[in-house]
Design a protein around this motif. Structure first.
Motif, short mmCIF file in Angstrom:
data_model
loop_
_atom_site.label_atom_id
_atom_site.label_comp_id
_atom_site.label_asym_id
_atom_site.label_seq_id
_atom_site.Cartn_x
_atom_site.Cartn_y
_atom_site.Cartn_z
N ALA A 328 0.84 -1.19 0.00
CA ALA A 328 0.00 0.00 0.00
C ALA A 328 0.88 1.25 0.00
N GLY A 329 0.36 2.30 -0.60
CA GLY A 329 1.05 3.59 -0.53
C GLY A 329 2.18 3.76 -1.52
N ALA A 330 2.31 2.86 -2.46
CA ALA A 330 3.33 3.01 -3.49
C ALA A 330 2.98 4.23 -4.35
N GLY A 331 3.97 4.87 -4.89
CA GLY A 331 3.74 6.09 -5.66
C GLY A 331 3.33 5.80 -7.08
N GLU A 332 3.89 6.55 -8.00
CA GLU A 332 3.51 6.40 -9.40
C GLU A 332 4.54 5.61 -10.21
N ARG A 333 5.67 5.35 -9.58
CA ARG A 333 6.72 4.65 -10.32
C ARG A 333 7.26 3.49 -9.50
N ALA A 334 7.75 2.50 -10.23
CA ALA A 334 8.36 1.35 -9.57
C ALA A 334 9.40 0.78 -10.53
N GLU A 335 10.05 -0.28 -10.08
CA GLU A 335 11.02 -0.95 -10.95
C GLU A 335 10.74 -2.44 -10.93
N VAL A 336 10.95 -3.06 -12.09
CA VAL A 336 10.72 -4.51 -12.19
C VAL A 336 12.02 -5.17 -12.64
N GLU A 337 12.33 -6.29 -12.00
CA GLU A 337 13.56 -7.00 -12.34
C GLU A 337 13.27 -8.00 -13.46
N ILE A 338 13.94 -7.78 -14.60
CA ILE A 338 13.84 -8.70 -15.72
C ILE A 338 15.24 -9.22 -16.02
N ARG A 339 15.45 -10.49 -15.85
CA ARG A 339 16.74 -11.12 -16.10
C ARG A 339 17.90 -10.35 -15.45
N GLY A 340 17.72 -10.00 -14.18
CA GLY A 340 18.82 -9.41 -13.42
C GLY A 340 18.97 -7.91 -13.57
N ARG A 341 18.16 -7.30 -14.44
CA ARG A 341 18.26 -5.85 -14.61
C ARG A 341 16.95 -5.18 -14.19
N TRP A 342 17.06 -4.00 -13.59
CA TRP A 342 15.86 -3.29 -13.12
C TRP A 342 15.36 -2.33 -14.18
N HIS A 343 14.09 -2.45 -14.51
CA HIS A 343 13.47 -1.61 -15.55
C HIS A 343 12.40 -0.73 -14.92
N PRO A 344 12.39 0.58 -15.24
CA PRO A 344 11.36 1.45 -14.68
C PRO A 344 9.99 1.16 -15.27
N VAL A 345 8.97 1.17 -14.41
CA VAL A 345 7.58 0.99 -14.85
C VAL A 345 6.72 2.08 -14.22
#
Lengths: 360, 127
Positions: A328-345
């Motif tokens: 809960a309370g997450a903002g508007e941006r996050a990061e997702v780990e795809i094959r060891g690298r973090w991608h902004p979402v």
């Protein structure tokens, strides 16, 4: 060999790639699932969804039984054929299944997921012992979904006058019987459309008429990307018996009023509601190239972690989207780990496309 | 029925390899592989200049349905990558043998003969 629907041979003849889907041999696609997806968004297509389980609820207590069984309230169904979407909870407030309930002349008609059929029936029977009801599973019918902006107009052209007239009059979320067919304005794609329940022995003929009229067949692959774009949960992916409606973007389907209605799971759900701070099911949009997939880790700004529950490529948006359960309370941006690298979402409401138009 | 051109060599991991006149080896994925994957929507290619050994992960191809690793069929240095399939991943479906992924400068040309020929690759897929 899995279970087969009445249309199994038609699927093979149309060149379907068949896959096992919870014990059923079902078409994944008939060539290109992306083409089938666009066809539904732009025109219309037909899905064989006969694997879904239809249960008719008869008996004097049908209504009180369902008011106990379901988190949504069938008392809200105010005209013949009206339908509602509901979770069926256990006493801990966890989701046993999500389903559609129609108000019928004899009682109610429930449509539940194929994968959960056995546990659903067992649970329903365990609750039913306190009520005068009879549950009749309809294994004698086939179920076709015709979906897309032109679905109703194109289908009307193929039917007799009485069925055509019914389709013209149907409201969204309403289903009525006409000359042995149950025709509902319902779907799982975010488009207008119909779900038609008909005697299994008539299914091949009608399916052939639809395909012959250029309403192309659509497989489970496109069904999944269509429902994901529409932000609809899939049982087994986004929801299961370890989450509650509050953590599944289904709070609006829980009928808290009237207060005296004691549905199964109410108490546990009220405790969660009062405590606050439960995780939320949100939408994610990947701005980079790549594809979001189930179980990838989501890192949010407030130093917490969540997980993707459904992720794929959105043919309508031309980028990858996902449903994810995050703190809960997450903002508007996050990061997702795809094959060891973090991608902004980007975090968005879990509703990406409706009636052919992007919402994000 | 998928196509399997006779002038190519194939890895059991479904890459095709072609020895060019200049001694380089062009690599892509087979018709059988693209058919099994379904609609390709994303391709990740190796960096030019990277040295790969045979069987090493060299990139990723993702369809709507699933992600799949691409392996170097032979050892060598990456000479070039095909950026056009990054912009138009669907070409991997429509033209699997024209849509090459990368070119290698093979360190040991004899490794090519260890790959399957068309008949053996077809047999492996039907087995």
């Amino acid at each position: 060999m899995g279970q087969r629907t009445a249309l199994y041979n038609q699927h093979l003849a149309l060149g379907a790639r068949m896959v096992d889907f919870n014990g059923w041999d079902m078409p994944l696609h008939y060539g290109s699932q992306v083409d089938e997806h666009h066809q539904v968004r732009n025109d219309c297509g037909v899905f064989d969804v006969s694997h879904m389980c239809v249960i008719d609820v008869h008996g004097a207590d049908a209504k009180v039984f369902l008011r106990r069984l379901l988190a949504n309230d069938v008392e809200r169904l105010d005209r013949p054929g009206r339908a509602l979407y509901s979770a069926m909870l256990n006493e801990h407030g966890y989701i046993i299944d999500d389903l559609i309930a129609y108000l019928m002349p004899f009682g109610y008609r429930l449509v539940v997921n194929a994968a959960t059929r056995e546990k659903d029936l067992a649970w329903m029977h365990s609750i039913a012992v306190d009520f005068q009801v009879e549950l009749r599973e309809r294994t004698d019918v086939a179920l076709l979904a015709i979906q897309g902006p032109s679905a109703r107009v194109r289908t009307i052209d193929l039917l007799d006058r009485s069925r055509a007239a019914l389709i013209t009059e149907l409201m969204p979320f309403q289903g009525l019987e006409e000359n042995g067919w149950f025709i509902a304005r319902m779907g799982y794609t975010g488009e207008d459309g119909l779900e038609i329940m008909l005697p299994a022995e008539q299914a091949a003929g009608f399916f052939g008429d639809l395909v012959g009229a250029g309403i192309g067949p659509v497989g489970l692959g496109a069904r999944d990307t269509l429902r994901l774009e529409a932000g609809f949960n899939l049982y087994g992916s986004d929801i299961n018996d370890e989450v509650t409606p509050l953590t599944a973007n289904m709070a609006s389907t829980v009928a808290w009023e009237p207060r005296e209605r004691d549905f199964v799971g109410r108490e546990a759900l009220a405790v969660q509601l009062a405590a606050g701070g439960w995780p939320q099911l949100v939408g994610l949009v990947l701005e980079d190239r790549g594809v979001l997939r189930p179980r990838q880790v989501v890192r949010v700004e407030c130093d917490g972690e969540g997980e993707i529950t459904s992720g794929s490529f959105s043919p309508t948006l031309g980028k990858s989207i996902a449903l994810a359960r995050i703190p809960a309370g997450a903002g508007e941006r996050a990061e997702v780990e795809i094959r060891g690298r973090w991608h902004p979402v980007r975090i968005v409401k879990p509703n990406f496309v409706r009636h052919g138009r992007p919402l994000i | 029925m998928s196509e399997t051109p006779a002038d190519l060599r194939y890895a059991t991991s479904h890459e095709w390899a072609r020895l060019e006149a200049d001694g380089s080896v062009t690599v892509g994925i087979s018709d059988h592989a693209q058919e099994a994957l379904g609609d390709v929507v994303f391709v990740e290619l190796p960096e030019v200049g990277r040295t790969l050994s045979a069987g090493q992960e060299a990139g990723v191809v993702e369809s709507v349905k699933a992600a799949s690793d691409i392996y170097a069929p032979v050892s060598g240095e990456v000479l070039a990558v095909n950026e056009s399939i990054v912009d138009a991943p669907e070409s991997v479906n429509t033209d699997p043998y024209g849509s090459w992924f990368f070119k290698l400068k093979p360190s040991d040309e004899s490794e090519l003969s260890k790959l399957l020929d068309a008949a053996a690759y077809q047999a492996a897929n039907n087995g």
